[in-house]
Design a protein around this motif. Structure first.
Motif, PDB file in Angstrom:
ATOM      1  N   THR A  74       0.841  -1.193   0.000  1.00 45.44           N
ATOM      2  CA  THR A  74       0.000   0.000   0.000  1.00 45.44           C
ATOM      3  C   THR A  74       0.880   1.248   0.000  1.00 45.44           C
ATOM      4  N   ALA A  75       0.251   2.396  -0.206  1.00 46.65           N
ATOM      5  CA  ALA A  75       0.979   3.667  -0.161  1.00 46.65           C
ATOM      6  C   ALA A  75       1.583   3.875   1.222  1.00 46.65           C
ATOM      7  N   ASP A  76       0.864   3.460   2.284  1.00 45.09           N
ATOM      8  CA  ASP A  76       1.392   3.587   3.647  1.00 45.09           C
ATOM      9  C   ASP A  76       2.599   2.684   3.847  1.00 45.09           C
ATOM     10  N   ASP A  77       2.566   1.482   3.258  1.00 42.57           N
ATOM     11  CA  ASP A  77       3.709   0.572   3.361  1.00 42.57           C
ATOM     12  C   ASP A  77       4.964   1.225   2.765  1.00 42.57           C
ATOM     13  N   LEU A  78       4.805   1.789   1.581  1.00 43.40           N
ATOM     14  CA  LEU A  78       5.950   2.395   0.900  1.00 43.40           C
ATOM     15  C   LEU A  78       6.445   3.636   1.632  1.00 43.40           C
ATOM     16  N   ALA A  79       5.509   4.419   2.177  1.00 44.76           N
ATOM     17  CA  ALA A  79       5.892   5.635   2.899  1.00 44.76           C
ATOM     18  C   ALA A  79       6.606   5.318   4.202  1.00 44.76           C
ATOM     19  N   SER A  80       6.447   4.081   4.718  1.00 50.83           N
ATOM     20  CA  SER A  80       7.063   3.712   5.995  1.00 50.83           C
ATOM     21  C   SER A  80       8.545   3.358   5.857  1.00 50.83           C
ATOM     22  N   LEU A  81       9.032   3.187   4.638  1.00 55.02           N
ATOM     23  CA  LEU A  81      10.444   2.837   4.445  1.00 55.02           C
ATOM     24  C   LEU A  81      11.323   3.958   4.969  1.00 55.02           C
ATOM     25  N   PRO A  82      12.382   3.641   5.729  1.00 54.57           N
ATOM     26  CA  PRO A  82      13.261   4.679   6.294  1.00 54.57           C
ATOM     27  C   PRO A  82      13.823   5.626   5.237  1.00 54.57           C
ATOM     28  N   GLU A  83      14.241   5.083   4.088  1.00 55.90           N
ATOM     29  CA  GLU A  83      14.814   5.946   3.058  1.00 55.90           C
ATOM     30  C   GLU A  83      13.774   6.914   2.501  1.00 55.90           C
ATOM     31  N   GLU A  84      12.530   6.469   2.388  1.00 54.39           N
ATOM     32  CA  GLU A  84      11.482   7.329   1.858  1.00 54.39           C
ATOM     33  C   GLU A  84      11.180   8.470   2.821  1.00 54.39           C
ATOM     34  N   ARG A  85      11.319   8.208   4.136  1.00 48.98           N
ATOM     35  CA  ARG A  85      11.058   9.255   5.129  1.00 48.98           C
ATOM     36  C   ARG A  85      12.209  10.239   5.244  1.00 48.98           C
ATOM     37  N   SER A  86      13.376   9.859   4.772  1.00 47.97           N
ATOM     38  CA  SER A  86      14.554  10.710   4.907  1.00 47.97           C
ATOM     39  C   SER A  86      14.398  11.991   4.101  1.00 47.97           C
ATOM     40  N   ARG A  87      14.797  13.095   4.705  1.00 50.97           N
ATOM     41  CA  ARG A  87      14.763  14.389   4.022  1.00 50.97           C
ATOM     42  C   ARG A  87      16.179  14.955   3.896  1.00 50.97           C
ATOM     43  N   GLU A  88      17.131  14.062   3.758  1.00 50.46           N
ATOM     44  CA  GLU A  88      18.520  14.493   3.651  1.00 50.46           C
ATOM     45  C   GLU A  88      19.085  14.193   2.271  1.00 50.46           C
ATOM     46  N   ILE A  89      19.866  15.134   1.764  1.00 51.28           N
ATOM     47  CA  ILE A  89      20.700  14.908   0.591  1.00 51.28           C
ATOM     48  C   ILE A  89      22.112  14.790   1.154  1.00 51.28           C
ATOM     49  N   GLU A  90      22.538  13.565   1.394  1.00 49.43           N
ATOM     50  CA  GLU A  90      23.773  13.320   2.139  1.00 49.43           C
ATOM     51  C   GLU A  90      24.993  13.294   1.215  1.00 49.43           C
ATOM     52  N   VAL A  91      25.936  14.194   1.461  1.00 50.03           N
ATOM     53  CA  VAL A  91      27.192  14.192   0.710  1.00 50.03           C
ATOM     54  C   VAL A  91      28.048  13.041   1.223  1.00 50.03           C
ATOM     55  N   VAL A  92      28.454  12.160   0.333  1.00 48.67           N
ATOM     56  CA  VAL A  92      29.287  11.027   0.736  1.00 48.67           C
ATOM     57  C   VAL A  92      30.744  11.213   0.334  1.00 48.67           C
ATOM     58  N   GLU A  93      30.987  12.032  -0.705  1.00 51.43           N
ATOM     59  CA  GLU A  93      32.368  12.322  -1.096  1.00 51.43           C
ATOM     60  C   GLU A  93      32.389  13.471  -2.098  1.00 51.43           C
ATOM     61  N   PHE A  94      33.558  14.106  -2.191  1.00 45.52           N
ATOM     62  CA  PHE A  94      33.798  15.133  -3.199  1.00 45.52           C
ATOM     63  C   PHE A  94      34.814  14.575  -4.188  1.00 45.52           C
ATOM     64  N   VAL A  95      34.487  14.627  -5.475  1.00 47.55           N
ATOM     65  CA  VAL A  95      35.346  14.018  -6.480  1.00 47.55           C
ATOM     66  C   VAL A  95      35.712  15.052  -7.540  1.00 47.55           C
ATOM     67  N   PRO A  96      36.835  14.842  -8.260  1.00 40.14           N
ATOM     68  CA  PRO A  96      37.145  15.729  -9.395  1.00 40.14           C
ATOM     69  C   PRO A  96      35.986  15.702 -10.387  1.00 40.14           C
ATOM     70  N   SER A  97      35.616  16.864 -10.884  1.00 40.02           N
ATOM     71  CA  SER A  97      34.439  16.960 -11.747  1.00 40.02           C
ATOM     72  C   SER A  97      34.553  16.099 -12.995  1.00 40.02           C
ATOM     73  N   ASP A  98      35.784  15.922 -13.510  1.00 37.61           N
ATOM     74  CA  ASP A  98      35.920  15.127 -14.737  1.00 37.61           C
ATOM     75  C   ASP A  98      35.915  13.627 -14.478  1.00 37.61           C
ATOM     76  N   ASP A  99      35.705  13.205 -13.208  1.00 38.30           N
ATOM     77  CA  ASP A  99      35.550  11.779 -12.909  1.00 38.30           C
ATOM     78  C   ASP A  99      34.208  11.237 -13.370  1.00 38.30           C
ATOM     79  N   LEU A 100      33.234  12.126 -13.554  1.00 38.73           N
ATOM     80  CA  LEU A 100      31.880  11.693 -13.868  1.00 38.73           C
ATOM     81  C   LEU A 100      31.712  11.488 -15.370  1.00 38.73           C
ATOM     82  N   ASP A 101      31.251  10.307 -15.737  1.00 39.67           N
ATOM     83  CA  ASP A 101      30.946  10.002 -17.127  1.00 39.67           C
ATOM     84  C   ASP A 101      29.555  10.559 -17.435  1.00 39.67           C
TER      85      ASP A 101
END
Length: 297
Positions: A74-101
């Motif tokens: 159900t919609a409530d089931d999906l909304a209960s997932l921890p990741e779905e409730r998260s309101r964070e854009i978490e920075v995990v690393e900073f990389v050289p810009s030309d590393d991205l394909d």
């Protein structure tokens, strides 16, 4: 614009409240399907296979089937997932810009400061600019955990969602595994052709020719109805090919003719060697003047 999501960018203990906006929009003409016999509108209905009822979206759940059992979510089931409730854009690393394909880039979003003070936002923006780095982030949006990249565009931080590595297909073409010999002269002439097309990329000079022609077609049919003469509207169109050639080509001859035609186009006064025509590749935007290539007469 309307914000589609609110949260915060976090790196270390720094918290940057933001609003998220879609950075792009679709301007294609909206077409619907009709019955060719009488022009009646074709509509699709969400019909239940068990009771035959036509079901509205608010009575539709999602389900997963493993071959033997079905699990309804159900919609409530999906909304209960921890990741779905998260309101964070978490920075995990900073990389050289030309590393991205670029093949990994998906959707783009603008981030707007969402607090009384925008100092933390400006600090993050300046840090990305000064270090020439791109922030790799994790976030959840619309029932999907996503990988993303933060970069700066015109003083605004842009969030670009990225494909996961296993979403990019591996490819191996047998024809490219053969040993192909390219002569120095062929490479020199090819580079000369690239130089003759070189320009700075200006997206404003490119237009969607298909949509422009579609609008012209619709306007003409509104005026003339089904008796429209498309040849008179668009002019006689040259025959097209599927791009394949049964005859082997002489690369040197084709390169020479291409260079001569491009030089003639520039002498005729076409801006930037024809910039603005859809056939011009983005590759022509590569650092004009960084390399002086000897042009072959």
């Amino acid at each position: 614009m309307r914000a589609i999501w609110k949260g915060a960018v976090t790196f270390g203990l720094v918290n940057v409240p933001v609003k998220v906006y879609s950075a792009t929009e679709d301007h294609d003409l909206s077409l619907h399907q009709v019955h060719d016999a009488d022009g009646g509108r074709i509509r699709y209905q969400r019909k239940c296979e068990v009771c035959g009822a036509i079901v509205s979206y608010d009575h539709i759940d999602k389900a997963y089937q493993d071959g033997e059992q079905t699990v309804v979510l159900t919609a409530d089931d999906l909304a209960s997932l921890p990741e779905e409730r998260s309101r964070e854009i978490e920075v995990v690393e900073f990389v050289p810009s030309d590393d991205l394909d670029p093949i990994m880039f998906e959707r783009s979003y603008y981030l707007e400061p969402d607090s009384a003070s925008s100092k933390a936002y400006v600090l993050l923006r300046r840090t990305l600019e000064e270090t020439d780095r791109t922030a790799i982030v994790r976030f959840a949006l619309r029932q999907k955990t996503r990988l993303g990249a933060l970069r700066v565009r015109e003083d605004v931080i842009v969030l670009q969602s990225l494909l996961w590595e296993d979403e990019v297909r591996e490819v191996r073409f047998p024809a490219l595994e053969e040993h192909i010999r390219i002569s120095a002269k062929e490479l020199e002439m090819s580079e000369a052709l690239v130089e003759s097309f070189s320009s700075r990329f200006r997206p404003d000079v490119f237009v969607d020719e298909y949509q422009a022609q579609l609008r012209k077609l619709i306007e003409a049919k509104l005026e003339q109805g089904d008796a429209l003469d498309t040849a008179a509207t668009f002019g006689e169109q040259p025959e097209t090919t599927d791009g394949a050639s049964a005859e082997p080509i002489d690369l040197m001859e084709v390169l020479q003719r291409s260079i001569e035609r491009q030089r003639g186009t520039k002498r005729a006064g076409a801006p930037d060697g024809g910039a603005g025509k859809p056939s011009t590749s983005k590759a022509t935007a590569t650092k004009t003047g960084t390399r002086k290539t000897k042009k072959t007469a």
